[in-house]
Design a protein around this motif. Structure first.
Motif, PDB file in Angstrom:
ATOM      1  N   GLN A   1       7.561   4.337  -0.511  1.00  0.00           N
ATOM      2  CA  GLN A   1       7.793   3.095   0.222  1.00  0.00           C
ATOM      3  C   GLN A   1       6.581   2.737   1.080  1.00  0.00           C
ATOM      4  OE1 GLN A   1      10.148   0.876   0.023  1.00  0.00           O
ATOM      5  NE2 GLN A   1      11.481   1.992  -1.353  1.00  0.00           N
ATOM      6  N   LEU A   2       5.942   3.741   1.657  1.00  0.00           N
ATOM      7  CA  LEU A   2       4.754   3.477   2.463  1.00  0.00           C
ATOM      8  C   LEU A   2       3.595   2.995   1.590  1.00  0.00           C
ATOM      9  CD1 LEU A   2       4.948   6.428   5.009  1.00  0.00           C
ATOM     10  CD2 LEU A   2       5.726   4.060   5.282  1.00  0.00           C
ATOM     11  N   PHE A   3       3.418   3.595   0.426  1.00  0.00           N
ATOM     12  CA  PHE A   3       2.394   3.099  -0.506  1.00  0.00           C
ATOM     13  C   PHE A   3       2.716   1.673  -0.943  1.00  0.00           C
ATOM     14  CE2 PHE A   3       1.160   7.584  -1.266  1.00  0.00           C
ATOM     15  CZ  PHE A   3      -0.222   7.444  -1.160  1.00  0.00           C
ATOM     16  N   ASN A   4       3.986   1.385  -1.095  1.00  0.00           N
ATOM     17  CA  ASN A   4       4.382   0.057  -1.536  1.00  0.00           C
ATOM     18  C   ASN A   4       4.088  -1.021  -0.490  1.00  0.00           C
ATOM     19  OD1 ASN A   4       5.521  -1.596  -3.609  1.00  0.00           O
ATOM     20  ND2 ASN A   4       7.330  -1.803  -2.323  1.00  0.00           N
ATOM     21  N   CYS A   5       3.932  -0.627   0.772  1.00  0.00           N
ATOM     22  CA  CYS A   5       3.540  -1.600   1.805  1.00  0.00           C
ATOM     23  C   CYS A   5       2.255  -2.308   1.410  1.00  0.00           C
ATOM     24  CB  CYS A   5       3.324  -0.902   3.147  1.00  0.00           C
ATOM     25  SG  CYS A   5       4.809  -0.290   3.913  1.00  0.00           S
ATOM     26  N   PHE A   6       1.339  -1.578   0.816  1.00  0.00           N
ATOM     27  CA  PHE A   6       0.062  -2.181   0.411  1.00  0.00           C
ATOM     28  C   PHE A   6       0.262  -3.105  -0.783  1.00  0.00           C
ATOM     29  CE2 PHE A   6      -1.144   1.889   2.379  1.00  0.00           C
ATOM     30  CZ  PHE A   6      -1.818   1.368   3.472  1.00  0.00           C
ATOM     31  N   ASN A   7       1.114  -2.707  -1.723  1.00  0.00           N
ATOM     32  CA  ASN A   7       1.406  -3.549  -2.892  1.00  0.00           C
ATOM     33  C   ASN A   7       2.019  -4.872  -2.474  1.00  0.00           C
ATOM     34  OD1 ASN A   7       0.679  -1.511  -4.679  1.00  0.00           O
ATOM     35  ND2 ASN A   7       2.773  -0.801  -4.950  1.00  0.00           N
ATOM     36  N   SER A   8       2.852  -4.836  -1.477  1.00  0.00           N
ATOM     37  CA  SER A   8       3.674  -5.989  -1.122  1.00  0.00           C
ATOM     38  C   SER A   8       2.903  -7.113  -0.452  1.00  0.00           C
ATOM     39  CB  SER A   8       4.808  -5.539  -0.198  1.00  0.00           C
ATOM     40  OG  SER A   8       5.615  -4.601  -0.853  1.00  0.00           O
ATOM     41  N   ARG A   9       1.681  -6.882  -0.113  1.00  0.00           N
ATOM     42  CA  ARG A   9       0.909  -7.922   0.563  1.00  0.00           C
ATOM     43  C   ARG A   9       0.582  -9.086  -0.357  1.00  0.00           C
ATOM     44  NH1 ARG A   9      -3.792  -5.415   3.853  1.00  0.00           N
ATOM     45  NH2 ARG A   9      -3.640  -7.414   4.899  1.00  0.00           N
TER      46      ARG A   9
ATOM     47  N   ASP B   1       1.321 -10.627  -4.668  1.00  0.00           N
ATOM     48  CA  ASP B   1       1.898 -10.426  -5.997  1.00  0.00           C
ATOM     49  C   ASP B   1       0.826 -10.224  -7.057  1.00  0.00           C
ATOM     50  OD1 ASP B   1       4.494 -10.666  -5.117  1.00  0.00           O
ATOM     51  OD2 ASP B   1       4.564 -12.828  -5.463  1.00  0.00           O
ATOM     52  N   ARG B   2      -0.391 -10.677  -6.795  1.00  0.00           N
ATOM     53  CA  ARG B   2      -1.446 -10.614  -7.808  1.00  0.00           C
ATOM     54  C   ARG B   2      -2.742  -9.963  -7.327  1.00  0.00           C
ATOM     55  NH1 ARG B   2      -1.449 -14.157 -12.526  1.00  0.00           N
ATOM     56  NH2 ARG B   2       0.700 -14.770 -12.858  1.00  0.00           N
ATOM     57  N   ALA B   3      -3.080 -10.136  -6.068  1.00  0.00           N
ATOM     58  CA  ALA B   3      -4.350  -9.594  -5.563  1.00  0.00           C
ATOM     59  C   ALA B   3      -4.250  -8.082  -5.379  1.00  0.00           C
ATOM     60  CB  ALA B   3      -4.719 -10.257  -4.241  1.00  0.00           C
ATOM     61  N   SER B   4      -5.370  -7.409  -5.565  1.00  0.00           N
ATOM     62  CA  SER B   4      -5.417  -5.961  -5.415  1.00  0.00           C
ATOM     63  C   SER B   4      -5.105  -5.543  -3.984  1.00  0.00           C
ATOM     64  CB  SER B   4      -6.806  -5.445  -5.803  1.00  0.00           C
ATOM     65  OG  SER B   4      -6.914  -4.070  -5.511  1.00  0.00           O
ATOM     66  N   ALA B   5      -4.417  -4.440  -3.847  1.00  0.00           N
ATOM     67  CA  ALA B   5      -4.121  -3.890  -2.527  1.00  0.00           C
ATOM     68  C   ALA B   5      -5.383  -3.386  -1.842  1.00  0.00           C
ATOM     69  CB  ALA B   5      -3.115  -2.745  -2.663  1.00  0.00           C
ATOM     70  N   PHE B   6      -6.422  -3.113  -2.607  1.00  0.00           N
ATOM     71  CA  PHE B   6      -7.639  -2.544  -2.052  1.00  0.00           C
ATOM     72  C   PHE B   6      -8.595  -3.599  -1.497  1.00  0.00           C
ATOM     73  CE2 PHE B   6      -6.141   0.498  -5.222  1.00  0.00           C
ATOM     74  CZ  PHE B   6      -5.961   1.593  -4.399  1.00  0.00           C
ATOM     75  N   GLY B   7      -8.301  -4.868  -1.753  1.00  0.00           N
ATOM     76  CA  GLY B   7      -9.193  -5.938  -1.319  1.00  0.00           C
ATOM     77  C   GLY B   7      -9.341  -6.039   0.183  1.00  0.00           C
TER      78      GLY B   7
ATOM     79  N   THR C   1      -7.505  -4.519   7.048  1.00  0.00           N
ATOM     80  CA  THR C   1      -7.511  -5.675   7.942  1.00  0.00           C
ATOM     81  C   THR C   1      -6.303  -5.729   8.870  1.00  0.00           C
ATOM     82  OG1 THR C   1      -6.454  -7.041   6.261  1.00  0.00           O
ATOM     83  CG2 THR C   1      -8.865  -7.081   6.340  1.00  0.00           C
ATOM     84  N   ASN C   2      -5.255  -5.015   8.559  1.00  0.00           N
ATOM     85  CA  ASN C   2      -4.038  -5.080   9.359  1.00  0.00           C
ATOM     86  C   ASN C   2      -3.824  -3.754  10.087  1.00  0.00           C
ATOM     87  OD1 ASN C   2      -1.455  -5.327  10.396  1.00  0.00           O
ATOM     88  ND2 ASN C   2      -0.660  -6.387   8.591  1.00  0.00           N
ATOM     89  N   ARG C   3      -4.281  -3.696  11.325  1.00  0.00           N
ATOM     90  CA  ARG C   3      -4.169  -2.453  12.099  1.00  0.00           C
ATOM     91  C   ARG C   3      -2.726  -2.097  12.428  1.00  0.00           C
ATOM     92  NH1 ARG C   3      -9.277  -3.239  16.170  1.00  0.00           N
ATOM     93  NH2 ARG C   3     -10.848  -3.154  14.525  1.00  0.00           N
ATOM     94  N   LEU C   4      -1.890  -3.106  12.612  1.00  0.00           N
ATOM     95  CA  LEU C   4      -0.486  -2.822  12.913  1.00  0.00           C
ATOM     96  C   LEU C   4       0.225  -2.181  11.724  1.00  0.00           C
ATOM     97  CD1 LEU C   4       0.600  -5.933  15.015  1.00  0.00           C
ATOM     98  CD2 LEU C   4       0.169  -3.596  15.801  1.00  0.00           C
ATOM     99  N   LEU C   5      -0.160  -2.566  10.521  1.00  0.00           N
ATOM    100  CA  LEU C   5       0.417  -1.928   9.333  1.00  0.00           C
ATOM    101  C   LEU C   5       0.048  -0.452   9.315  1.00  0.00           C
ATOM    102  CD1 LEU C   5       1.899  -1.996   6.618  1.00  0.00           C
ATOM    103  CD2 LEU C   5      -0.264  -2.693   5.568  1.00  0.00           C
TER     104      LEU C   5
ATOM    105  N   ALA D   1       0.357   2.190 -10.357  1.00  0.00           N
ATOM    106  CA  ALA D   1       1.062   1.454 -11.414  1.00  0.00           C
ATOM    107  C   ALA D   1       1.110  -0.037 -11.105  1.00  0.00           C
ATOM    108  CB  ALA D   1       2.476   2.013 -11.594  1.00  0.00           C
ATOM    109  N   ASP D   2       1.349  -0.382  -9.841  1.00  0.00           N
ATOM    110  CA  ASP D   2       1.405  -1.804  -9.495  1.00  0.00           C
ATOM    111  C   ASP D   2       0.013  -2.429  -9.533  1.00  0.00           C
ATOM    112  OD1 ASP D   2       3.286  -3.870  -8.983  1.00  0.00           O
ATOM    113  OD2 ASP D   2       2.480  -4.041  -6.955  1.00  0.00           O
ATOM    114  N   GLU D   3      -1.004  -1.657  -9.216  1.00  0.00           N
ATOM    115  CA  GLU D   3      -2.375  -2.174  -9.363  1.00  0.00           C
ATOM    116  C   GLU D   3      -2.661  -2.497 -10.824  1.00  0.00           C
ATOM    117  OE1 GLU D   3      -5.189  -2.900  -7.223  1.00  0.00           O
ATOM    118  OE2 GLU D   3      -3.444  -3.050  -5.926  1.00  0.00           O
ATOM    119  N   ALA D   4      -2.230  -1.642 -11.725  1.00  0.00           N
ATOM    120  CA  ALA D   4      -2.427  -1.897 -13.161  1.00  0.00           C
ATOM    121  C   ALA D   4      -1.653  -3.144 -13.590  1.00  0.00           C
ATOM    122  CB  ALA D   4      -1.979  -0.689 -13.978  1.00  0.00           C
TER     123      ALA D   4
END
Length: 149
Positions: free
Chosen positions: A66-74, A76-82, A86-90, A137-140
């Protein structure tokens, strides 16, 4: 904010988003079940632990996923690594969640409440590796969506 507003006739959760939610849910389920099976004797993989250790590993893997999914959820299409940093509160929220999970696993009074047992560093790393499959998997999936557009 860069995209125009959606039409009132369009759904908030469209078919593409539904597919992403189902996909991520399946990946989390598989990762959690693998963590469980790795410690259960006689399972598909045939682990060497007991039910308490297996449940704790499954629970920890699910929380970390679920914590890894926080990055995915930002997006629907852009990479989580981009824009990962940028979000210190996250990051603060993830740190607090990790500390709470460690407390549930290692603090005796919380172990009693949650029926957990202590995990070794190797177990934590295994849970983290299994949980990270949600991100990869979501990055792929996102990469395939970007290429098909």
């Amino acid at each position: 904010m860069r995209r125009p507003p959606r039409r009132l006739s369009h759904r908030v959760i469209d078919r593409e988003m539904q597919g992403g939610i189902i996909f991520v849910g399946l990946v989390m389920a598989v990762a959690t079940l693998v963590a469980l099976d790795l410690r259960l004797p006689g399972g598909f993989i045939g682990g060497d632990g007991d039910i308490g250790q297996a449940r704790t590993m499954a629970f920890t893997t699910l929380v970390l996923a679920q914590l890894f999914n926080c990055f995915n959820s930002r997006s629907d299409r852009a990479s989580a690594f981009g824009r990962m940093f940028t979000n210190r509160l996250l990051w603060l929220a993830i740190g607090v969640a990790l500390a709470l999970q460690a407390a549930v696993v290692h603090a005796p009074f919380l172990q009693d409440a949650f029926s957990t047992v202590p995990l070794s560093l190797a177990d934590w790393l295994l849970c983290g590796a299994l949980a990270s499959t949600v991100l990869w998997a979501d990055e792929a999936r996102k990469l395939l969506l970007r290429r098909s557009a």
